[in-house]
Design a protein around this motif. Structure first.
Motif, PDB file in Angstrom:
ATOM      1  N   GLU A  66     -37.478   9.995  59.928  1.00 33.01           N
ATOM      2  CA  GLU A  66     -36.325   9.374  59.267  1.00 33.01           C
ATOM      3  C   GLU A  66     -35.500  10.423  58.522  1.00 33.01           C
ATOM      4  N   ARG A  70     -31.635  11.314  59.178  1.00 30.96           N
ATOM      5  CA  ARG A  70     -30.634  11.399  58.107  1.00 30.96           C
ATOM      6  C   ARG A  70     -29.823  12.690  58.260  1.00 30.96           C
ATOM      7  N   ARG A  77     -21.619  12.754  61.608  1.00 24.15           N
ATOM      8  CA  ARG A  77     -20.431  12.358  60.852  1.00 24.15           C
ATOM      9  C   ARG A  77     -19.447  13.535  60.771  1.00 24.15           C
ATOM     10  N   LYS A 122     -34.093  -1.704  62.905  1.00 23.55           N
ATOM     11  CA  LYS A 122     -34.103  -1.487  61.456  1.00 23.55           C
ATOM     12  C   LYS A 122     -33.600  -0.079  61.121  1.00 23.55           C
ATOM     13  N   LYS A 125     -29.814   0.413  61.311  1.00 27.97           N
ATOM     14  CA  LYS A 125     -29.024  -0.314  60.322  1.00 27.97           C
ATOM     15  C   LYS A 125     -29.068   0.307  58.930  1.00 27.97           C
ATOM     16  N   VAL A 126     -29.699   1.461  58.788  1.00 31.02           N
ATOM     17  CA  VAL A 126     -29.768   2.086  57.461  1.00 31.02           C
ATOM     18  C   VAL A 126     -28.369   2.493  57.009  1.00 31.02           C
ATOM     19  N   ASP A 127     -28.189   2.589  55.697  1.00 34.85           N
ATOM     20  CA  ASP A 127     -26.866   2.866  55.122  1.00 34.85           C
ATOM     21  C   ASP A 127     -26.232   4.151  55.633  1.00 34.85           C
ATOM     22  N   PHE A 128     -27.022   5.215  55.732  1.00 38.90           N
ATOM     23  CA  PHE A 128     -26.425   6.494  56.106  1.00 38.90           C
ATOM     24  C   PHE A 128     -26.009   6.555  57.573  1.00 38.90           C
ATOM     25  N   LYS A 130     -24.262   3.992  59.073  1.00 30.52           N
ATOM     26  CA  LYS A 130     -23.144   3.069  59.304  1.00 30.52           C
ATOM     27  C   LYS A 130     -21.959   3.811  59.898  1.00 30.52           C
ATOM     28  N   ASP A 131     -21.280   3.150  60.807  1.00 25.73           N
ATOM     29  CA  ASP A 131     -20.070   3.660  61.461  1.00 25.73           C
ATOM     30  C   ASP A 131     -20.317   4.887  62.333  1.00 25.73           C
TER      31      ASP A 131
END
Length: 194
Positions: A66, A70, A77, A122, A125-128, A130-131
């Motif tokens: 994980e 990240r 990004r 799951k 769908k973690v916050d970091f 998104k998009d």
């Protein structure tokens, strides 16, 4: 007799990889990359003008995997990359389940796939994450070889993975996966410490 040793002349446009540069350094023109990579890694990393179109992030759903995801998300990004999350069903685990639980190999694979799909959903769908452009893949085989083959098949520009898996059986099986991947990978491999 030779004279005193002289220090080599420094090229004003070069500096060692891993060296430190301040944000105001005029010699480091890649400030947006610097900030993004520093934020993703938690420590400074110097990068040249690179572009990663597709990043492969193998996962065994451990905390180290994980953390690697990240980091891959931070790079994705920055470079507007696609991340391909890969989970490999280790054939050794399938045979162990068959021997320990007397579970048929097909039944073991289906149970593992069902669990992996839940965990992958799951993870995606973690916050970091998104998009970001994410894609999940599930393969079976010997993890180092499968990761290498998948990287070649999808045209990965970079593999980002954790150095160690979960404790117990997974640690025994996945712990050496990173080393195996590095030895024969078709692209650069970035391993993340736990």
């Amino acid at each position: 007799m030779r004279g005193p040793a002289q220090a080599p002349k420094k090229n004003p446009h070069s500096y060692p990889i891993g060296g430190m540069a301040t944000r105001s350094s005029p010699r480091f023109p890649f400030r947006p990359v610097w900030r993004a990579v520093r934020g993703a890694a938690g420590y400074p990393v110097r990068m040249a003008s690179l572009h990663f179109e597709r990043i492969l992030a193998p996962t065994d759903f451990s905390s180290c995997a994980e953390k690697a995801f990240r980091f891959a998300a931070g790079l994705a990004r920055t470079f507007d990359s696609e991340i391909v999350l890969l989970h490999v069903f280790d054939e050794r685990v399938v045979s162990s389940l068959f021997n320990l639980r007397k579970m048929a190999p097909e039944e073991a694979r289906e149970a593992m796939l069902k669990t992996a799909k839940k965990r992958m959903k799951k993870l995606m769908k973690v916050d970091f994450a998104k998009d970001l452009r994410l894609r999940a893949r599930y393969e079976q085989g010997f993890p180092p070889r499968v990761v290498q083959a998948t990287a070649e098949e999808i045209g990965a520009d970079l593999i980002v993975m954790g150095q160690h898996g979960d404790a117990g059986l997974a640690q025994l099986l996945y712990g050496s996966t990173a080393e195996g991947v590095v030895r024969g990978a078709p692209c650069p491999v970035l391993t993340i410490n736990p």
